[in-house]
Design a protein around this motif. Structure first.
Motif, PDB file in Angstrom:
ATOM      1  N   VAL A 187       1.032  -1.261  -0.033  1.00  0.00           N
ATOM      2  CA  VAL A 187       0.021  -0.099   0.045  1.00  0.00           C
ATOM      3  C   VAL A 187       0.724   1.247   0.041  1.00  0.00           C
ATOM      4  N   ASP A 188       1.846   1.436   0.549  1.00  0.00           N
ATOM      5  CA  ASP A 188       3.002   2.433   0.780  1.00  0.00           C
ATOM      6  C   ASP A 188       3.606   2.605  -0.391  1.00  0.00           C
ATOM      7  N   GLY A 321       2.713   9.434   1.514  1.00  0.00           N
ATOM      8  CA  GLY A 321       3.754  10.413   1.672  1.00  0.00           C
ATOM      9  C   GLY A 321       3.512  11.624   2.013  1.00  0.00           C
ATOM     10  N   LYS A 322       2.265  12.067   2.115  1.00  0.00           N
ATOM     11  CA  LYS A 322       2.183  13.600   2.382  1.00  0.00           C
ATOM     12  C   LYS A 322       1.904  14.005   3.911  1.00  0.00           C
ATOM     13  N   THR A 323       2.542  15.110   4.187  1.00  0.00           N
ATOM     14  CA  THR A 323       2.296  15.573   5.417  1.00  0.00           C
ATOM     15  C   THR A 323       0.721  16.057   5.588  1.00  0.00           C
ATOM     16  N   LEU A 324       0.369  16.429   6.669  1.00  0.00           N
ATOM     17  CA  LEU A 324      -0.982  16.602   7.044  1.00  0.00           C
ATOM     18  C   LEU A 324      -1.378  18.041   6.187  1.00  0.00           C
ATOM     19  N   GLU A 325      -0.123  19.004   6.281  1.00  0.00           N
ATOM     20  CA  GLU A 325      -0.527  20.156   5.487  1.00  0.00           C
ATOM     21  C   GLU A 325      -0.669  20.024   4.036  1.00  0.00           C
ATOM     22  N   LYS A 337      -6.754  15.437  -7.920  1.00  0.00           N
ATOM     23  CA  LYS A 337      -7.012  13.922  -7.306  1.00  0.00           C
ATOM     24  C   LYS A 337      -5.390  13.358  -7.150  1.00  0.00           C
ATOM     25  N   SER A 338      -4.478  14.106  -7.741  1.00  0.00           N
ATOM     26  CA  SER A 338      -3.222  13.656  -7.369  1.00  0.00           C
ATOM     27  C   SER A 338      -2.176  14.562  -7.446  1.00  0.00           C
ATOM     28  N   ASN A 339      -0.891  14.246  -7.310  1.00  0.00           N
ATOM     29  CA  ASN A 339       0.186  15.252  -7.685  1.00  0.00           C
ATOM     30  C   ASN A 339       0.260  15.591  -9.030  1.00  0.00           C
ATOM     31  N   ASN A 340       0.357  17.045  -9.257  1.00  0.00           N
ATOM     32  CA  ASN A 340       0.568  17.540 -10.758  1.00  0.00           C
ATOM     33  C   ASN A 340       1.787  17.226 -11.217  1.00  0.00           C
ATOM     34  N   ALA A 341       1.837  17.391 -12.741  1.00  0.00           N
ATOM     35  CA  ALA A 341       2.957  16.801 -13.368  1.00  0.00           C
ATOM     36  C   ALA A 341       4.156  17.213 -13.006  1.00  0.00           C
TER      37      ALA A 341
END
Length: 356
Positions: A187-188, A321-325, A337-341
């Motif tokens: 999952v990670d 892998g993202k912080t709360l911020e 929806k996800s990280n951009n390009a």
């Protein structure tokens, strides 16, 4: 948690098969009574559990909270960071390191419930919809119907021997537990969103195939070996695809996306939706089977799972892998929806839909 829950379900299946060889008068009593053993062990284990760090901090017991965090965190730095976040939420100065402190800011939860349901910002509203939605669709796709009524499903598929039905049910338990173990390792690496979408896609195909095969069996005057085999295979593939994604990811995702100040109440709301939906599915499956046939019931679950896939694709951003911020920056805009390009996370300020 999911590994142990499903390990318990598997042990239940195995014990049912073992006690099925005992006389009926004694067998069903043993099947029910054996469940008291893990219950007693669980009760003893609870006595050794520490209080949660958040509860301890809210009561000014910083020393005890620090000890618990040091035990459950990977590093001391992580423990200190988590303690600092909890202290901030409790209104305790960051530089206060006394073992016992006076807490003036008492969180009764009233303001949190209002922020969640009455006056949510776009970010909080998006988080709430995502968390409640993933809990709803996890259960509404019919997983508990398969877990609880798999012997009845196998009987409808054409397996008449009680021994064979229980053996097939044990196979369901092994598949469910085994694929949850696989999920814990990947999952990670893969990410929540890709694994969830792949999982639900597999569930849709399995439910569709199961519904078709059971409908064919229902309308056939003779036993179709290929349809029986296909039904058993699709039940197992459904449990495999559920257990590798939708099963465990629901709990991981819905707990990590809330800001710390909203996490307890937000997680509780998700559990309420999950358990109510589970109860409805469990209590209506037999009636549904009589009303629209067993094949029709699984066509319905397939349709719900398809809607769930669309919901997850539109509403749920990646959180790996993202912080709360950074997570808060991923919500508030249904396009993010996800990280951009270029690998940057779209930032959304609380209370606005403006990206920076």
């Amino acid at each position: 948690m999911q590994v142990f829950v499903n390990g318990g379900i598997l042990l239940g299946y195995i014990s049912n098969y073992a006690f099925s060889k005992v006389t009926l008068k004694l067998g069903w009593r043993m099947m029910l009574g054996i469940g008291a053993i893990p219950s007693v062990l669980f009760m003893v284990g609870v006595l050794a559990m520490p209080e949660s760090p958040r509860w301890l901090v809210m009561r000014g017991r910083l020393g005890d909270a620090t000890k618990v965090l040091n035990k459950i965190s990977d590093t001391k730095e992580e423990a200190q960071q988590r303690l600092a976040d909890i202290k901030q939420a409790a209104g305790i100065p960051e530089n206060c390191n006394d073992d016992i402190v006076q807490v003036t800011k008492r969180n009764t939860g009233e303001g949190v419930w209002k922020e969640l349901f009455l006056y949510p910002t776009p970010t909080v509203r998006h988080i709430l919809i995502a968390a409640l939605g993933i809990h709803f669709f996890q259960q509404a796709s019919g997983v508990d119907a398969v877990v609880l009524y798999s012997p009845r499903i196998f009987e409808k598929a054409g397996i008449t021997s009680d021994k064979d039905k229980l053996l097939a049910t044990v196979a369901v338990g092994f598949v469910k537990t085994g694929f949850i173990l696989v999920a814990t390792f990947i999952v990670d690496r893969v990410g929540r969103r890709p694994l969830l979408l792949s999982s639900v896609g597999g569930m849709v195909l399995s439910l569709l195939t199961l519904a078709i095969s059971l409908t064919i069996i229902d309308h056939s005057e003779k036993k179709l070996i290929w349809a029986v085999g296909l039904s058993i295979t699709t039940v197992l593939s459904y449990m495999a695809t559920f257990s590798i994604g939708a099963g465990p990811i629901t709990w991981v995702y819905s707990s990590e996306i809330y800001p710390l100040r909203l996490r307890a109440q937000g997680a509780a709301a998700g559990v309420v939706v999950n358990r109510i939906t589970s109860g409805v599915i469990s209590m209506t499956f037999l009636s549904l089977m009589k009303a629209i046939t067993i094949g029709g019931a699984f066509f319905l679950y397939c349709g719900i799972a398809t809607i769930g896939w669309i919901f997850f694709y539109i509403v749920l951003p990646e959180t790996r892998g993202k912080t709360l911020e950074e997570m808060e920056g991923s919500f508030g805009n249904f396009q993010a929806k996800s990280n951009n390009a270029n690998g940057q996370v779209p930032q959304v300020q609380l209370g606005t839909n403006v990206q920076t």
